[in-house]
Design a protein around this motif. Structure first.
Motif, PDB file in Angstrom:
ATOM      1  N   LEU A  91     -14.920 -10.299   9.585  1.00 38.98           N
ATOM      2  CA  LEU A  91     -14.097  -9.111   9.390  1.00 38.98           C
ATOM      3  C   LEU A  91     -14.110  -8.678   7.932  1.00 38.98           C
ATOM      4  O   LEU A  91     -14.134  -9.516   7.032  1.00 38.98           O
ATOM      5  CB  LEU A  91     -12.647  -9.396   9.808  1.00 38.98           C
ATOM      6  CG  LEU A  91     -12.447  -9.912  11.238  1.00 38.98           C
ATOM      7  CD1 LEU A  91     -11.021 -10.424  11.420  1.00 38.98           C
ATOM      8  CD2 LEU A  91     -12.762  -8.824  12.248  1.00 38.98           C
ATOM      9  N   GLN A  92     -14.097  -7.378   7.708  1.00 37.36           N
ATOM     10  CA  GLN A  92     -13.994  -6.809   6.373  1.00 37.36           C
ATOM     11  C   GLN A  92     -13.010  -5.645   6.445  1.00 37.36           C
ATOM     12  O   GLN A  92     -13.192  -4.712   7.226  1.00 37.36           O
ATOM     13  CB  GLN A  92     -15.357  -6.331   5.862  1.00 37.36           C
ATOM     14  CG  GLN A  92     -15.329  -5.819   4.425  1.00 37.36           C
ATOM     15  CD  GLN A  92     -16.724  -5.569   3.870  1.00 37.36           C
ATOM     16  OE1 GLN A  92     -17.717  -5.853   4.537  1.00 37.36           O
ATOM     17  NE2 GLN A  92     -16.809  -5.066   2.664  1.00 37.36           N
ATOM     18  N   VAL A  93     -11.964  -5.704   5.634  1.00 35.47           N
ATOM     19  CA  VAL A  93     -10.885  -4.715   5.667  1.00 35.47           C
ATOM     20  C   VAL A  93     -11.107  -3.679   4.569  1.00 35.47           C
ATOM     21  O   VAL A  93     -11.342  -4.030   3.403  1.00 35.47           O
ATOM     22  CB  VAL A  93      -9.508  -5.383   5.475  1.00 35.47           C
ATOM     23  CG1 VAL A  93      -8.389  -4.342   5.557  1.00 35.47           C
ATOM     24  CG2 VAL A  93      -9.302  -6.476   6.515  1.00 35.47           C
ATOM     25  N   PHE A  94     -11.019  -2.400   4.939  1.00 35.90           N
ATOM     26  CA  PHE A  94     -11.191  -1.299   3.999  1.00 35.90           C
ATOM     27  C   PHE A  94      -9.921  -0.455   3.927  1.00 35.90           C
ATOM     28  O   PHE A  94      -9.189  -0.327   4.922  1.00 35.90           O
ATOM     29  CB  PHE A  94     -12.339  -0.378   4.438  1.00 35.90           C
ATOM     30  CG  PHE A  94     -13.695  -1.010   4.381  1.00 35.90           C
ATOM     31  CD1 PHE A  94     -14.454  -0.959   3.219  1.00 35.90           C
ATOM     32  CD2 PHE A  94     -14.223  -1.652   5.487  1.00 35.90           C
ATOM     33  CE1 PHE A  94     -15.713  -1.522   3.172  1.00 35.90           C
ATOM     34  CE2 PHE A  94     -15.479  -2.224   5.447  1.00 35.90           C
ATOM     35  CZ  PHE A  94     -16.233  -2.156   4.281  1.00 35.90           C
ATOM     36  N   LYS A  95      -9.708   0.149   2.763  1.00 37.95           N
ATOM     37  CA  LYS A  95      -8.613   1.103   2.574  1.00 37.95           C
ATOM     38  C   LYS A  95      -9.186   2.490   2.339  1.00 37.95           C
ATOM     39  O   LYS A  95     -10.135   2.665   1.572  1.00 37.95           O
ATOM     40  CB  LYS A  95      -7.748   0.705   1.369  1.00 37.95           C
ATOM     41  CG  LYS A  95      -6.579   1.662   1.132  1.00 37.95           C
ATOM     42  CD  LYS A  95      -5.782   1.268  -0.121  1.00 37.95           C
ATOM     43  CE  LYS A  95      -6.503   1.700  -1.395  1.00 37.95           C
ATOM     44  NZ  LYS A  95      -5.671   1.496  -2.599  1.00 37.95           N
ATOM     45  N   LEU A  96      -8.607   3.489   3.006  1.00 34.00           N
ATOM     46  CA  LEU A  96      -8.941   4.894   2.793  1.00 34.00           C
ATOM     47  C   LEU A  96      -7.710   5.563   2.185  1.00 34.00           C
ATOM     48  O   LEU A  96      -6.666   5.647   2.847  1.00 34.00           O
ATOM     49  CB  LEU A  96      -9.320   5.563   4.111  1.00 34.00           C
ATOM     50  CG  LEU A  96      -9.576   7.077   4.059  1.00 34.00           C
ATOM     51  CD1 LEU A  96     -10.813   7.383   3.228  1.00 34.00           C
ATOM     52  CD2 LEU A  96      -9.720   7.640   5.474  1.00 34.00           C
ATOM     53  N   LEU A 120       0.832  -1.194   0.000  1.00 36.65           N
ATOM     54  CA  LEU A 120       0.000   0.000   0.000  1.00 36.65           C
ATOM     55  C   LEU A 120       0.872   1.252   0.000  1.00 36.65           C
ATOM     56  O   LEU A 120       2.053   1.213   0.342  1.00 36.65           O
ATOM     57  CB  LEU A 120      -0.928   0.013   1.215  1.00 36.65           C
ATOM     58  CG  LEU A 120      -1.921  -1.137   1.322  1.00 36.65           C
ATOM     59  CD1 LEU A 120      -2.786  -0.973   2.565  1.00 36.65           C
ATOM     60  CD2 LEU A 120      -2.795  -1.242   0.079  1.00 36.65           C
ATOM     61  N   GLU A 121       0.265   2.372  -0.377  1.00 37.87           N
ATOM     62  CA  GLU A 121       0.965   3.644  -0.357  1.00 37.87           C
ATOM     63  C   GLU A 121       1.088   4.153   1.089  1.00 37.87           C
ATOM     64  O   GLU A 121       0.313   3.765   1.973  1.00 37.87           O
ATOM     65  CB  GLU A 121       0.215   4.680  -1.196  1.00 37.87           C
ATOM     66  CG  GLU A 121       0.058   4.301  -2.670  1.00 37.87           C
ATOM     67  CD  GLU A 121       1.384   4.270  -3.406  1.00 37.87           C
ATOM     68  OE1 GLU A 121       2.309   4.996  -2.976  1.00 37.87           O
ATOM     69  OE2 GLU A 121       1.499   3.521  -4.396  1.00 37.87           O
ATOM     70  N   VAL A 122       2.042   5.041   1.301  1.00 37.19           N
ATOM     71  CA  VAL A 122       2.272   5.576   2.639  1.00 37.19           C
ATOM     72  C   VAL A 122       1.044   6.316   3.158  1.00 37.19           C
ATOM     73  O   VAL A 122       0.728   6.279   4.351  1.00 37.19           O
ATOM     74  CB  VAL A 122       3.493   6.517   2.630  1.00 37.19           C
ATOM     75  CG1 VAL A 122       3.678   7.171   3.993  1.00 37.19           C
ATOM     76  CG2 VAL A 122       4.745   5.759   2.229  1.00 37.19           C
ATOM     77  N   ASP A 123       0.318   6.983   2.261  1.00 33.96           N
ATOM     78  CA  ASP A 123      -0.855   7.766   2.659  1.00 33.96           C
ATOM     79  C   ASP A 123      -2.129   6.941   2.773  1.00 33.96           C
ATOM     80  O   ASP A 123      -3.196   7.493   3.066  1.00 33.96           O
ATOM     81  CB  ASP A 123      -1.090   8.908   1.665  1.00 33.96           C
ATOM     82  CG  ASP A 123       0.030   9.935   1.690  1.00 33.96           C
ATOM     83  OD1 ASP A 123       0.677  10.066   2.748  1.00 33.96           O
ATOM     84  OD2 ASP A 123       0.251  10.606   0.663  1.00 33.96           O
ATOM     85  N   ASP A 124      -2.061   5.644   2.525  1.00 36.44           N
ATOM     86  CA  ASP A 124      -3.249   4.791   2.624  1.00 36.44           C
ATOM     87  C   ASP A 124      -3.488   4.381   4.074  1.00 36.44           C
ATOM     88  O   ASP A 124      -2.583   3.889   4.755  1.00 36.44           O
ATOM     89  CB  ASP A 124      -3.092   3.534   1.776  1.00 36.44           C
ATOM     90  CG  ASP A 124      -3.133   3.829   0.287  1.00 36.44           C
ATOM     91  OD1 ASP A 124      -3.683   4.883  -0.086  1.00 36.44           O
ATOM     92  OD2 ASP A 124      -2.608   3.013  -0.500  1.00 36.44           O
TER      93      ASP A 124
END
Length: 215
Positions: free
Chosen positions: A113-118, A48-52
């Motif tokens: 569980l459900q994992v989300f990315k912002l 993932l990106e640093v800002d994620d």
């Protein structure tokens, strides 16, 4: 000759309410109780990106013989959004607390569980799903839940699955609960994703009175 009024259409049948969990047929104080207290501790994820940022939706699902205590809506919640440390670990330390009265060990509680990315632009994407059966023995336990996501038939559908937004289940063929608790997943092609560490302390009460053997 006066025309008779046309018969009115029959009223549609009233919707059947969803069945509610049954309270165990026990004398007060003699019910079999389970209490799960712990944390969603951290999530290991790469690429993932640093800002994620990452956050996790969770719910605890059990059969009809299990009566959840304290919440009308059951046990559902969401962690805060976390960002990776220098080792690529997202630390939540989010408390979880599930308390049940039960009359049977059938359909033992499961954690879904459900994992989300912002991302930096404020977009939310579903990254993965996971589940675990809650411990069936007293004491402290730490469990690593390995998550997964569905794969599609071609590159275009795969890209759409990865970018499913706004908390939707994306390409899942049924609801999250049905996929994680039922047989739907056995018909899906999936790919392993990150891992979530869950720490739990399990407490029983009156298990001996009901001749419930666990371990």
């Amino acid at each position: 000759m006066t025309a008779l009024p046309a018969p009115s259409a029959p009223a549609p049948p009233a919707p059947v309410p969803a069945p509610k969990p049954r309270a165990p047929p026990c004398a007060p104080g003699d019910e079999f109780e389970l209490h799960f207290i712990g944390e969603l501790e951290w999530l290991a994820w790469a690429g993932l990106e640093v800002d994620d940022g990452l956050f996790v939706d969770y719910s605890c699902e059990a059969g009809m013989d299990w009566l959840p205590i304290a919440r009308k809506e059951g046990f559902v919640g969401q962690t805060q959004t976390c960002y990776a440390d220098a080792h690529g670990v997202y630390v939540f330390n989010h408390p979880i607390d599930f308390h049940y009265i039960a009359d049977s060990v059938a359909s033992w509680p499961q954690l879904h569980l459900q994992v989300f990315k912002l991302d930096a632009a404020g977009r939310v994407e579903t990254l993965a799903y996971g589940s675990m059966t809650l411990p069936n023995a007293c004491g402290h336990r730490e469990v690593t839940v390995r998550t997964w996501r569905p794969l599609q038939r071609n590159v275009l559908e795969e890209a759409r699955t990865v970018s499913s937004t706004s908390g939707a289940d994306g390409a899942l063929p049924a609801s999250r609960a049905e996929v994680l608790h039922g047989e739907v997943r056995s018909k899906m092609v999936t790919k392993t994703s990150g891992s979530i560490l869950v720490a739990l302390d399990t407490i029983f009460r009156n298990a001996g009175k009901h001749q419930i053997l666990t371990g």
